[in-house]
Design an enzyme around this catalytic site. Structure first.
Site, mmCIF file in Angstrom:
data_model
loop_
_atom_site.group_PDB
_atom_site.id
_atom_site.type_symbol
_atom_site.label_atom_id
_atom_site.label_comp_id
_atom_site.label_asym_id
_atom_site.label_seq_id
_atom_site.Cartn_x
_atom_site.Cartn_y
_atom_site.Cartn_z
ATOM 1 N N SER A 1 -5.775 11.001 -1.652
ATOM 2 C CA SER A 1 -5.940 11.522 -0.288
ATOM 3 C C SER A 1 -4.919 12.626 -0.007
ATOM 4 O O SER A 1 -5.236 13.628 0.646
ATOM 5 C CB SER A 1 -5.800 10.387 0.729
ATOM 6 O OG SER A 1 -4.565 9.727 0.542
ATOM 7 N N LYS B 1 0.842 -1.202 0.000
ATOM 8 C CA LYS B 1 0.000 0.000 0.000
ATOM 9 C C LYS B 1 0.880 1.256 0.000
ATOM 10 O O LYS B 1 0.589 2.238 -0.686
ATOM 11 C CB LYS B 1 -0.935 -0.022 1.214
ATOM 12 C CG LYS B 1 -2.035 1.000 1.106
ATOM 13 C CD LYS B 1 -3.128 0.812 2.141
ATOM 14 C CE LYS B 1 -4.186 1.892 1.958
ATOM 15 N NZ LYS B 1 -4.708 2.370 3.218
HETATM 16 P P1 NAP Z 1 -8.926 11.855 10.904
HETATM 17 O O1 NAP Z 1 -10.289 11.926 10.308
HETATM 18 O O2 NAP Z 1 -8.052 13.076 10.855
HETATM 19 O O3 NAP Z 1 -9.101 11.407 12.421
HETATM 20 C C1 NAP Z 1 -8.056 11.370 13.336
HETATM 21 C C2 NAP Z 1 -8.652 11.633 14.704
HETATM 22 O O4 NAP Z 1 -7.663 11.405 15.693
HETATM 23 C C3 NAP Z 1 -9.152 13.077 14.897
HETATM 24 O O5 NAP Z 1 -10.497 13.018 15.295
HETATM 25 C C4 NAP Z 1 -8.269 13.610 16.005
HETATM 26 O O6 NAP Z 1 -8.926 14.447 16.920
HETATM 27 C C5 NAP Z 1 -7.899 12.329 16.738
HETATM 28 N N1 NAP Z 1 -6.737 12.452 17.613
HETATM 29 C C6 NAP Z 1 -5.471 12.817 17.305
HETATM 30 N N2 NAP Z 1 -4.691 12.796 18.411
HETATM 31 C C7 NAP Z 1 -5.497 12.416 19.437
HETATM 32 C C8 NAP Z 1 -5.295 12.231 20.832
HETATM 33 N N3 NAP Z 1 -4.094 12.398 21.386
HETATM 34 N N4 NAP Z 1 -6.345 11.835 21.591
HETATM 35 C C9 NAP Z 1 -7.557 11.661 21.032
HETATM 36 N N5 NAP Z 1 -7.829 11.821 19.708
HETATM 37 C C10 NAP Z 1 -6.801 12.204 18.930
HETATM 38 O O7 NAP Z 1 -8.076 10.662 10.269
HETATM 39 P P2 NAP Z 1 -8.596 9.366 9.497
HETATM 40 O O8 NAP Z 1 -8.942 9.742 8.096
HETATM 41 O O9 NAP Z 1 -9.610 8.650 10.311
HETATM 42 O O10 NAP Z 1 -7.251 8.539 9.414
HETATM 43 C C11 NAP Z 1 -6.724 7.757 10.482
HETATM 44 C C12 NAP Z 1 -5.670 6.832 9.876
HETATM 45 O O11 NAP Z 1 -6.327 5.910 9.013
HETATM 46 C C13 NAP Z 1 -4.653 7.566 8.990
HETATM 47 O O12 NAP Z 1 -3.387 7.011 9.119
HETATM 48 C C14 NAP Z 1 -5.192 7.368 7.583
HETATM 49 O O13 NAP Z 1 -4.187 7.432 6.584
HETATM 50 C C15 NAP Z 1 -5.761 5.961 7.706
HETATM 51 N N6 NAP Z 1 -6.821 5.653 6.724
HETATM 52 C C16 NAP Z 1 -7.887 6.489 6.563
HETATM 53 C C17 NAP Z 1 -8.874 6.169 5.644
HETATM 54 C C18 NAP Z 1 -10.094 7.058 5.438
HETATM 55 O O14 NAP Z 1 -10.889 6.777 4.528
HETATM 56 N N7 NAP Z 1 -10.316 8.100 6.213
HETATM 57 C C19 NAP Z 1 -8.771 4.981 4.902
HETATM 58 C C20 NAP Z 1 -7.680 4.140 5.095
HETATM 59 C C21 NAP Z 1 -6.702 4.490 6.017
HETATM 60 P P3 NAP Z 1 -9.515 15.903 16.570
HETATM 61 O O15 NAP Z 1 -10.816 15.634 15.891
HETATM 62 O O16 NAP Z 1 -9.657 16.515 17.914
HETATM 63 O O17 NAP Z 1 -8.495 16.571 15.683
#
Ligand code: NAP
Length: 303
Positions: A250, A182
């Protein structure tokens, strides 16, 4: 057994709502007291599926809350993973399991080094989700999640709970190959879409650049002991470019929205691994330099 989910972002919310809907105990861990207050004001997490929104009043807390954590889903970005995991260290039970949802490579080792007693399970997901509001997630793309501990064939019994929640998954004893593959696909496509300011399909105009990157990435994967992840890489990259021609990557979306990227755990990790193997990767290095300059010019972090 309670599912503690750290990070009420896109993937964390997608997991939390589906687990809660299946009647499984879930608790959300929010960043701090103000985020917890905002979550309470929202009345729970909303999941939008096929245009229909439904709210789930999942209990929330901060890392400072006292109950022990036995099973943790770490659902933050790669650059937040180590610090976020460390804040929970005092609450982890001795036999705690942590599922790491982060994209790319590097953050998983950092978490494992910080929490040496925890059992870290790596995950690689093709599911798609995005937030269209605070504490509101849209399930944008059906996909699959591979979970595993490298070399361990025996899956944990709780995988049945994912089945119950309708989360498509497979246990894999070769999870590193999945993550490397990936990462390689991401390195061959995403940075170029940012630099050429195009959708994935726009890369059809740059076949030589894509081919050169795939060749270096395949050599790197083999040097890192990931020969199976190198197989047919160029052909798959071309397939993905064609199949997702209308999509913005992304990384493109992150840069366009002024959000930090996970470059350090994708292209940065590839370049670091090449340096460790003393492998010359001039195209990857040039790509990293161009991308770093592009991000810096927009005031975005280059790590
Ligand atoms: P995201 O929407 O930015 O969510 C990350 C969350 O983590 C945010 O809500 C953030 O809080 C929270 N966070 C960060 N530090 C924290 C802490 N210390 N305590 C509590 N909460 C904390 O990210 P995402 O898209 O879900 O992605 C997460 C991972 O999955 C990434 O590595 C991404 O590449 C991978 N991924 C995502 C997708 C997708 O479709 N989204 C698909 C495959 C893989 P706040 O809201 O307060 O900022």
């Amino acid at each position: 057994m309670t599912w503690h989910i750290l990070g009420a972002g896109s993937l964390g919310s997608l997991w939390a709502t589906r687990l809660a809907r299946a009647g499984l105990p879930v608790r959300l861990i929010l960043r701090d007291a103000p985020r917890l207050a905002a979550y309470h004001a929202a009345g729970g997490l909303s999941l939008v599926e096929n245009g229909q929104a439904r709210r789930y009043p999942i209990p929330g807390e901060t890392a400072a809350a006292g109950a022990p954590v036995q099973r943790l889903l770490l659902a933050c970005k790669a650059y937040d993973a180590e610090e976020a995991a460390a804040t929970l260290a005092p609450r982890l039970s001795p036999d705690a399991e942590i599922i790491l949802l982060q994209n790319g490579l590097g953050s998983q080792d950092a978490v494992a080094a910080r929490l040496p007693r925890a059992r870290c399970i790596l995950a690689s997901s093709t599911e798609g989700a995005f937030r269209d509001g605070d504490f509101r997630v849209v399930f944008a793309g059906q996909g699959h999640t591979w979970l595993g501990i490298e070399g361990q064939a025996q899956a944990p019994a709780w995988l049945g709970e994912l089945e119950q929640a309708g989360i498509a998954h497979t246990w894999s004893a070769e999870i590193l190959a999945k993550l490397w593959r990936k990462l390689a696909l991401n390195c061959a496509i995403n940075p170029l879409t940012v630099l050429h300011d195009c959708r994935n399909g726009g890369l059809a105009a740059w076949p030589d650049e894509v081919a050169a990157l795939c060749q270096e990435l395949a050599t790197l994967l083999r040097a890192c002991g990931q020969a199976s992840a190198a197989e047919g890489l160029h052909a798959e990259v071309q397939r993905v470019i064609a199949a997702t021609a209308a999509n913005y990557s992304s990384m493109y979306q992150d840069v366009a929205a002024g959000r930090r990227t996970e470059i350090a755990y994708l292209l940065g990790h590839a370049c670091q691994a090449a340096a460790r193997q003393q492998l010359a990767v001039p195209h990857l290095q040039a790509l990293q330099q161009r991308l770093s300059a592009h991000l810096a010019a927009r005031g975005l972090p280059v790590t």
